[in-house]
Design a protein around this motif. Structure first.
Motif, PDB file in Angstrom:
ATOM      1  N   UNK A 696     -16.036  -2.320  -0.239  1.00  6.75           N
ATOM      2  CA  UNK A 696     -15.610  -3.509  -1.391  1.00  6.75           C
ATOM      3  C   UNK A 696     -15.101  -2.920  -2.546  1.00  6.75           C
ATOM      4  N   UNK A 697     -16.096  -1.866  -3.272  1.00  8.96           N
ATOM      5  CA  UNK A 697     -15.679  -0.923  -4.451  1.00  8.96           C
ATOM      6  C   UNK A 697     -14.324  -0.211  -4.412  1.00  8.96           C
ATOM      7  N   UNK A 698     -14.104   0.375  -3.025  1.00  8.57           N
ATOM      8  CA  UNK A 698     -13.123   1.250  -2.808  1.00  8.57           C
ATOM      9  C   UNK A 698     -11.850   0.461  -2.682  1.00  8.57           C
ATOM     10  N   UNK A 699     -11.738  -0.674  -1.864  1.00  4.38           N
ATOM     11  CA  UNK A 699     -10.608  -1.627  -1.533  1.00  4.38           C
ATOM     12  C   UNK A 699     -10.222  -2.131  -3.058  1.00  4.38           C
ATOM     13  N   UNK A 700     -11.258  -2.882  -3.564  1.00  5.75           N
ATOM     14  CA  UNK A 700     -10.906  -3.510  -5.072  1.00  5.75           C
ATOM     15  C   UNK A 700     -10.298  -2.352  -5.949  1.00  5.75           C
ATOM     16  N   UNK A 701     -10.917  -1.498  -6.048  1.00  6.67           N
ATOM     17  CA  UNK A 701     -10.191  -0.297  -7.079  1.00  6.67           C
ATOM     18  C   UNK A 701      -9.084   0.305  -6.360  1.00  6.67           C
ATOM     19  N   UNK A 702      -8.825   0.258  -5.264  1.00 10.60           N
ATOM     20  CA  UNK A 702      -7.483   0.601  -4.890  1.00 10.60           C
ATOM     21  C   UNK A 702      -6.196  -0.351  -5.186  1.00 10.60           C
ATOM     22  N   UNK A 703      -6.818  -1.579  -4.861  1.00 11.97           N
ATOM     23  CA  UNK A 703      -5.748  -2.687  -5.330  1.00 11.97           C
ATOM     24  C   UNK A 703      -5.496  -2.557  -6.711  1.00 11.97           C
ATOM     25  N   UNK A 704      -6.399  -2.419  -7.471  1.00 13.05           N
ATOM     26  CA  UNK A 704      -6.256  -2.169  -9.118  1.00 13.05           C
ATOM     27  C   UNK A 704      -5.603  -0.996  -9.290  1.00 13.05           C
ATOM     28  N   UNK A 705      -5.779   0.167  -8.609  1.00 11.04           N
ATOM     29  CA  UNK A 705      -4.828   1.336  -8.978  1.00 11.04           C
ATOM     30  C   UNK A 705      -3.493   1.120  -8.513  1.00 11.04           C
ATOM     31  N   UNK A 706      -3.082   0.666  -7.612  1.00  7.34           N
ATOM     32  CA  UNK A 706      -1.749   0.313  -6.982  1.00  7.34           C
ATOM     33  C   UNK A 706      -1.109  -0.490  -7.917  1.00  7.34           C
ATOM     34  N   UNK A 707      -1.873  -1.479  -8.485  1.00  7.82           N
ATOM     35  CA  UNK A 707      -1.271  -2.434  -9.671  1.00  7.82           C
ATOM     36  C   UNK A 707      -0.867  -1.802 -10.760  1.00  7.82           C
ATOM     37  N   UNK A 708      -1.927  -1.018 -11.071  1.00 12.82           N
ATOM     38  CA  UNK A 708      -1.671  -0.255 -12.577  1.00 12.82           C
ATOM     39  C   UNK A 708      -0.621   0.822 -12.251  1.00 12.82           C
TER      40      UNK A 708
END
Length: 823
Positions: A696-708
């Protein structure tokens, strides 16, 4: 002379708020694409922010779905060892009968697991045995039939059952005719199905599948008459205008009365604690820490989005420069123009926030899926009806504050730029367009976007590294080619055979299957989040807390664990009168008998401080291996023999070829139809679930990283495109004087490189600080690893230069003749 209003200046006070609002709305309507871009970006950012704030509030602001939740209070039996203990079942009924004046309703419940014998097959269900006021206290309504009432919770009352909407749909075929039919649960007791709960009902905490009256659940529960057993969770509704303190005073009177009639070793103490004041989640729980870390990350993304939107608004100010100059010439003062610009930003922020709120539920649904996926193999449908209950006022307040902050952040730079601009000069035909002649504001914002993107990418990399470290952590056993199958044995399921005898038969049948190399039984599968614990000691030695498990012979062979000394369990240990035996791990042996041979030693098990010791003889020493969640350090561990322990739910661990799961499932269903099979899964599934919180942490952070990254790239592309368009004459002149296309392209790329380099420098410093914060929140996260920073810097550089390549290509193709004619 013309009067006010005749040339576009509003009547009355020129700074009228209503007129400013109308002007702001007209300005937004004239640029729908620009407004839509900003609103969508803000909606995505605000939706993610509000969703993660809601997720965090689930752990930090306890809330129960019930009418008037502010009057709900937990009722605890407080002891020196546990200030928030449960009540015994007899004490609960006495308390419920006494009903102190400050309490209007009192509900109690106990969890149980049972085999449910249906018309087609036997399934397993988790349930709550509840008191008569349970459903009324939580405001539940039936979707079919009726719910349990106080009349059902009496000794000698007919046995009735309510099932969840999900259980009715999944296992009863959503058949309305199921109401009124008999359902056989553990112990052979028949319960009449009287109702189905409404979809989504979960009661006090966990959504269960079965609900039976507490008074008629004697065949499903143990210690129903033991006043020393803390078994019943209790919640009450306080009377209006009463405080938890007044409720506690009434409870104290009941406790004194029970001490007089049913004394225990220590006086009773009952406490009432408001739901909002009791948080069952410890602040250092990995899920709580993960929610805090993700909230920080999404706040970083929202700041990046603000910088991106501020950049767009700066471009909008530049495009509207002459329009502002005309308004100023017609009498609109500079303060009014700045107010109008700020109002536009506020309207955009409000629109983005309002449109982002509907995204909260989908965000929470995704998170719920990960959380439900943390249930270990062998727990079946445990808590699958559970959903996150969040405080809407807290989430709404946090979102409103963030919307205001977004409005301020996104409008400060454009308003400042407009306030400094010489608007009169802009009306000259030969005026050079561009608020902030050197684009300083936009460059600063692009640098900020690059820096924030680097911070997000580093955080993403650290989350991914933590996940991979957990997946690759030492286990001490083999999982490839291993299958798990959890079986629940109801009392007297087959010919009156006890659970141990029946499990022995199952084990023999499984070992006889073609392709099976080894098979055994275990009570808690390694890799789960809830290993059993024991307090043990050697004679005359200190008490040591260890993890423990119940296994059958062949367990070590099934998982490839070395038996360093002594022997495995065998049939002799299951005979009547055989001494209790145990196998300890090397770590436990070293802790209990340092420098001595553990085999043959006596091991004392302390079940409770008051209970007599149970003595075991150590017959073997096994190699250390993982007993808890992945990446958790090895711990001292003790194995007990299943024939010497009362266990009705055990898991088969089978080493065999890949085709085993279906054959194993068919064997259990066909030969033992009275048993409930909870799970048949490959062992690897246990470890997939064991890292669900890290996923959960990695997937959500990955989504935020890609959006950023996308926002930063878009901001850089926008700035460089505008810069090329603004400098078209200069570029044309350079080419007319002999500069070739490559030189012009390098000029644009060099400008972009300087912006990227500045952003990388600032972002690297910010990422180091962010990583240190994450390290305090996420166990196992190593902030000192350079790989995440290197990957973030490389990714931002690559995509930043790609974004600048298109404007550079356009600059290289500028026609010098056309540029010279425009001079």
């Amino acid at each position: 002379m013309t009067g006010p209003g005749e040339i576009g200046v509003p009547r009355g006070h020129v700074g009228s708020g209503m007129q400013d609002l109308k002007s702001a709305l007209r300005a937004l309507r004239r640029r729908p694409a620009h407004a839509a871009h900003v609103v969508v970006a803000l909606a995505l950012g605000m939706g993610a922010f509000s969703g993660l704030v809601a997720y965090l509030s689930y752990f930090t602001r306890p809330l129960i779905e019930a009418p008037d939740p502010g009057r709900l209070a937990w009722v605890f039996r407080s002891t020196p060892d546990d200030p928030h203990g449960q009540l015994s079942q007899p004490d609960f009924y006495d308390l419920s009968a006494a009903r102190p004046g400050a309490l209007r309703q009192l509900a109690g419940w106990r969890a149980f697991g049972a085999a449910v014998r249906g018309p087609a097959r036997t399934v397993h269900g988790w349930g709550h045995a509840v008191s008569g006021d349970f459903f009324d206290l939580f405001g539940a309504r039936p979707s079919l039939g009726r719910l349990l009432a106080p009349a059902d919770d009496r000794a000698g009352a007919p046995r009735v059952l309510v099932v969840s909407h999900r259980f009715w749909r999944t296992h009863l075929g959503a058949d309305p005719r199921a109401i009124g039919t008999d359902v056989v649960l553990d112990g052979g007791q028949r319960y009449t199905l009287v109702g189905v709960t409404e979809p989504g009902f979960q009661g006090p905490a966990l959504g269960m599948s079965l609900y039976v009256p507490l008074a008629t659940a004697d065949g499903l529960l143990a210690a129903t008459t033991d006043r020393d057993a803390s078994t019943v969770s209790v919640m009450a509704r306080r009377a209006r205008s009463t405080t938890p303190g007044e409720a506690a005073g009434g409870l104290a009177g009941v406790a004194r009365g029970l001490d007089a009639t049913h004394p225990l070793d220590a006086p009773r103490r009952f406490d009432a604690v408001a739901v909002a004041d009791y948080n069952a989640w410890p602040p250092d729980d990995p899920l709580v820490r993960g929610a805090q870390a993700l909230t920080l990350a999404v706040t970083c993304l929202l700041l990046l989005a603000c910088a991106n939107i501020g950049n767009l608004l700066l471009a909008s100010v530049t495009a509207r420069e002459r329009d502002f100059a005309v308004q100023a010439a017609l009498g609109a003062g500079r303060p009014r123009l700045v107010r109008q610009l700020c109002l536009e930003g506020l309207l955009l922020a409000m629109a983005g926030g309002v449109l982002g709120l509907p995204l909260v539920r989908p965000v929470l649904a995704v998170i719920e899926g990960y959380l439900l996926d943390t249930v270990p193999v062998g727990m079946g449908e445990w808590a699958q009806d559970t959903h996150l209950v969040v405080d809407p006022w807290f989430v709404g307040g946090a979102s409103l504050l963030m919307m205001g902050a977004v409005a301020v952040v996104t409008t400060v730079a454009p308003a400042f730029a407009l306030g400094r601009r010489d608007l009169v000069a802009s009306l000259r035909a030969d005026a050079v367009s561009g608020v902030g002649g050197r684009l300083i504001g936009r460059r600063v914002m692009v640098i900020g976007q690059v820096a924030l993107s680097v911070v997000l990418l580093v955080g993403t990399g650290l989350f991914l590294q933590t996940l991979e470290a957990a997946r690759g952590a030492p286990r001490g056993f083999q999982t490839d080619g291993r299958t798990l199958a959890t079986v629940h044995v109801p009392p007297g399921a087959v010919d009156g055979a006890g659970p141990a005898v029946l499990f022995g038969r199952i084990l023999d049948d499984v070992r006889a299957l073609p392709g099976v190399h080894a098979a055994s039984l275990v009570s808690r599968v390694p890799g789960g989040a809830m290993p059993m614990e024991l307090r043990v000691s050697g004679p005359g030695r200190d008490v040591v807390r260890v993890t423990s498990n119940i296994i059958a012979s062949g367990y070590f062979d099934s998982l490839g664990i070395d038996l360093a000394d002594g022997r495995d369990f065998d049939a002799r240990d299951g005979e009547d009168g055989a001494p209790r035996v145990a196998i300890v791990t090397a770590m436990a042996a070293a802790r209990l008998w340092p420098g001595q041979d553990a085999v043959g030693q006596r091991l004392d098990v302390h079940t409770t401080p008051e209970a007599p010791l149970q003595a075991y003889q150590v017959v073997g020493v096994a190699a250390d291996s993982l007993t808890g969640p992945p990446a958790r350090p090895f711990e001292p561990h003790v194995y007990l023999y299943y024939r010497q322990a009362a266990a009705r739910r055990l898991t088969l661990v089978v080493s065999a070829d890949a085709s085993l799961p279906q054959r194993l499932h068919d064997l259990l269903r066909s030969r033992y139809p009275e048993l409930a099979v909870l799970d048949v899964q490959p062992f690897s599934e246990q470890f997939r679930r064991g890292v669900a919180d890290l996923r959960l942490n990695a997937d959500v952070a990955s989504g935020l990283g890609v959006l950023g990254l996308l926002l930063a790239v878009q901001g850089l592309f926008s700035l460089m495109s505008y810069s090329v368009a603004r400098r078209a004459r200069e570029i044309g002149l350079r080419k007319a004087l002999g500069a070739d296309r490559a030189a012009v392209g390098r000029l644009v790329l060099a400008e972009a490189s300087r912006l990227i380099a500045a952003g990388l420098l600032i972002g690297g410093i910010g990422a180091a600080a962010f990583a240190r914060v994450l390290q305090t929140l996420i166990a196992g996260l190593d902030a000192g690893r350079p790989a995440s920073l290197a990957a973030a810097l490389a990714s931002m550089t690559l995509f930043g230069l790609l974004a600048a390549a298109v404007p550079a290509w356009r600059a290289a193709r500028v026609d010098p003749a056309a540029s010279m004619r425009s001079l």
